[in-house]
Design a protein around this motif. Structure first.
Motif, PDB file in Angstrom:
ATOM      1  N   HIS A  55       0.857  -1.138   0.077  1.00 23.74           N
ATOM      2  CA  HIS A  55      -0.043  -0.099   0.022  1.00 23.74           C
ATOM      3  C   HIS A  55       0.859   1.240  -0.237  1.00 23.74           C
ATOM      4  O   HIS A  55       1.801   1.339   1.139  1.00 23.74           O
ATOM      5  CB  HIS A  55      -0.953   0.089   1.317  1.00 23.74           C
ATOM      6  CG  HIS A  55      -1.741  -1.368   1.674  1.00 23.74           C
ATOM      7  ND1 HIS A  55      -2.646  -1.604   0.718  1.00 23.74           N
ATOM      8  CD2 HIS A  55      -1.590  -2.428   2.197  1.00 23.74           C
ATOM      9  CE1 HIS A  55      -3.214  -2.658   1.062  1.00 23.74           C
ATOM     10  NE2 HIS A  55      -2.566  -3.361   1.897  1.00 23.74           N
ATOM     11  N   ILE A  56       0.478   2.036  -1.010  1.00 19.93           N
ATOM     12  CA  ILE A  56       1.305   3.516  -1.053  1.00 19.93           C
ATOM     13  C   ILE A  56       0.358   4.404  -0.847  1.00 19.93           C
ATOM     14  O   ILE A  56      -0.561   4.708  -1.750  1.00 19.93           O
ATOM     15  CB  ILE A  56       2.029   3.738  -2.446  1.00 19.93           C
ATOM     16  CG1 ILE A  56       2.690   2.407  -2.883  1.00 19.93           C
ATOM     17  CG2 ILE A  56       2.707   4.785  -2.287  1.00 19.93           C
ATOM     18  CD1 ILE A  56       3.976   2.128  -2.216  1.00 19.93           C
ATOM     19  N   SER A  70       6.256  10.994  -5.918  1.00 20.28           N
ATOM     20  CA  SER A  70       6.824   9.672  -6.445  1.00 20.28           C
ATOM     21  C   SER A  70       6.001   8.511  -6.364  1.00 20.28           C
ATOM     22  O   SER A  70       6.380   7.197  -6.519  1.00 20.28           O
ATOM     23  CB  SER A  70       8.226   9.468  -5.822  1.00 20.28           C
ATOM     24  OG  SER A  70       7.942   8.896  -4.411  1.00 20.28           O
ATOM     25  N   LEU A  71       4.632   8.647  -6.557  1.00 23.39           N
ATOM     26  CA  LEU A  71       3.847   7.566  -6.464  1.00 23.39           C
ATOM     27  C   LEU A  71       4.015   6.507  -7.545  1.00 23.39           C
ATOM     28  O   LEU A  71       4.142   5.233  -7.140  1.00 23.39           O
ATOM     29  CB  LEU A  71       2.409   7.900  -6.665  1.00 23.39           C
ATOM     30  CG  LEU A  71       1.179   6.963  -6.871  1.00 23.39           C
ATOM     31  CD1 LEU A  71       1.342   5.967  -5.656  1.00 23.39           C
ATOM     32  CD2 LEU A  71      -0.043   7.450  -6.960  1.00 23.39           C
ATOM     33  N   SER A  94       1.895  -3.467  -5.227  1.00 21.05           N
ATOM     34  CA  SER A  94       1.412  -2.459  -4.412  1.00 21.05           C
ATOM     35  C   SER A  94       0.397  -1.656  -5.191  1.00 21.05           C
ATOM     36  O   SER A  94       0.517  -1.924  -6.548  1.00 21.05           O
ATOM     37  CB  SER A  94       2.591  -1.473  -4.042  1.00 21.05           C
ATOM     38  OG  SER A  94       3.271  -0.823  -5.141  1.00 21.05           O
ATOM     39  N   ALA A  95      -0.294  -0.983  -4.578  1.00 18.91           N
ATOM     40  CA  ALA A  95      -1.324  -0.033  -5.132  1.00 18.91           C
ATOM     41  C   ALA A  95      -1.226   1.264  -4.456  1.00 18.91           C
ATOM     42  O   ALA A  95      -1.279   1.214  -3.145  1.00 18.91           O
ATOM     43  CB  ALA A  95      -2.710  -0.855  -5.100  1.00 18.91           C
ATOM     44  N   PRO A 130      -6.419   2.574  -7.665  1.00 17.06           N
ATOM     45  CA  PRO A 130      -6.170   2.895  -6.345  1.00 17.06           C
ATOM     46  C   PRO A 130      -7.108   1.889  -5.521  1.00 17.06           C
ATOM     47  O   PRO A 130      -8.246   1.739  -5.996  1.00 17.06           O
ATOM     48  CB  PRO A 130      -6.582   4.420  -6.083  1.00 17.06           C
ATOM     49  CG  PRO A 130      -7.451   4.633  -7.126  1.00 17.06           C
ATOM     50  CD  PRO A 130      -7.222   3.986  -8.350  1.00 17.06           C
ATOM     51  N   LEU A 131      -6.776   1.710  -4.254  1.00 19.02           N
ATOM     52  CA  LEU A 131      -7.785   1.187  -3.287  1.00 19.02           C
ATOM     53  C   LEU A 131      -8.427   2.412  -2.543  1.00 19.02           C
ATOM     54  O   LEU A 131      -7.645   3.130  -1.713  1.00 19.02           O
ATOM     55  CB  LEU A 131      -7.139   0.130  -2.388  1.00 19.02           C
ATOM     56  CG  LEU A 131      -7.746  -0.421  -1.236  1.00 19.02           C
ATOM     57  CD1 LEU A 131      -9.129  -1.159  -1.553  1.00 19.02           C
ATOM     58  CD2 LEU A 131      -6.961  -1.274  -0.180  1.00 19.02           C
ATOM     59  N   ALA A 132      -9.582   2.515  -2.774  1.00 19.27           N
ATOM     60  CA  ALA A 132     -10.243   3.880  -2.290  1.00 19.27           C
ATOM     61  C   ALA A 132     -11.129   3.242  -0.947  1.00 19.27           C
ATOM     62  O   ALA A 132     -11.993   2.526  -0.884  1.00 19.27           O
ATOM     63  CB  ALA A 132     -11.194   4.486  -3.254  1.00 19.27           C
TER      64      ALA A 132
END
Length: 242
Positions: A75-76, A88-89, A99-100, A120-122
């Motif tokens: 997770h970012i 820097s995503l 990752s997401a 994204p995971l929202a």
């Protein structure tokens, strides 16, 4: 404590069980100093909160790699869309292929679904995400301190509030974790710039964060803080929303 880059002064410090502060001091022209912090939660689904600016990616990558293999990142995460939050995503998504992005629903809708290289995971307001030993809960905080999409994460086991731009302290050099006053220095820094949006429900949102009972405040700029987080958040509410 470990200095991971002697030239930049980037360092890593564990501020709560399994939670690491990565900090890079920056001295700007005119004698102005500032620090940029990211927070890494080491767990089965490792999480990085704040990416740092794009031009700081190599320093932060080096620091994260001193704690865990980059491939373990899942997770970012970040509070809102700004360069120091998520600049820097896409670099992180490239070096951590499983990752997401992790953000609130407004950020996903308005920006992240388009600018990020992976969906994204929202998280919804109040939604909880298990990382393994740790779990984080998302709090929508629109316009607190700024940005419609703004939100914060609370790590529940250690009661660490990843509090973004709240309690920003000026200056480049800061101890990693303090129990002394940070409200005075942060308000002295904020008031001339006044980067808060002063939303009508600022006090209600700060009270909601206080009710979660944080014991550690993981500030994005300056020292992290340990103590009665509820009292400190209520004191901030008195200062910014009298």
């Amino acid at each position: 404590m470990a200095i991971t880059n002697p030239q930049s002064g980037t360092r890593v410090d564990e501020i709560a069980d399994g939670i690491y502060r990565i900090s890079t001091p920056v001295n700007l022209p005119g004698g102005f100093g500032f620090s940029f912090n990211q927070y890494l939660i080491d767990d089965d689904e490792a999480l990085l909160f704040h990416t740092g600016p794009r031009k700081m990616f190599a320093l932060v990558r080096e620091a994260v790699a001193s704690v865990l293999p980059l491939q373990r990142l899942r997770h970012i995460a970040f509070s809102h869309v700004e360069a120091d939050e998520c600049g820097s995503l896409n670099d992180w998504l490239a070096v951590a292929p499983q990752s997401a992005p992790l953000c609130g629903r407004i950020a996903a809708m308005t920006s992240v679904a388009d600018l990020a290289d992976r969906p994204p995971l929202a998280l919804a307001d109040g939604e909880r995400l298990s990382l393994g030993r740790h779990a984080v809960r998302w709090f929508d905080t629109p316009h607190l301190p700024h940005g419609w999409e703004c939100g914060l994460l609370m790590e529940e086991r250690t009661r660490t509030l990843l509090c973004g731009d709240l309690f920003t302290q000026g200056g480049a050099e800061h101890p990693p974790l303090v129990e002394t006053d940070i409200l005075g220095p942060s308000e002295a820094f904020r008031q001339p710039l006044d980067y808060y949006a002063h939303a009508p429900d600022t006090r209600r949102m700060l009270e909601r964060l206080a009710a979660a009972g944080p014991a550690t405040l993981a500030c994005m700029h300056g020292s992290a803080w340990r103590g009665d987080g509820a009292a400190l958040l209520r004191a901030l509410a008195d200062s910014v929303s009298p």
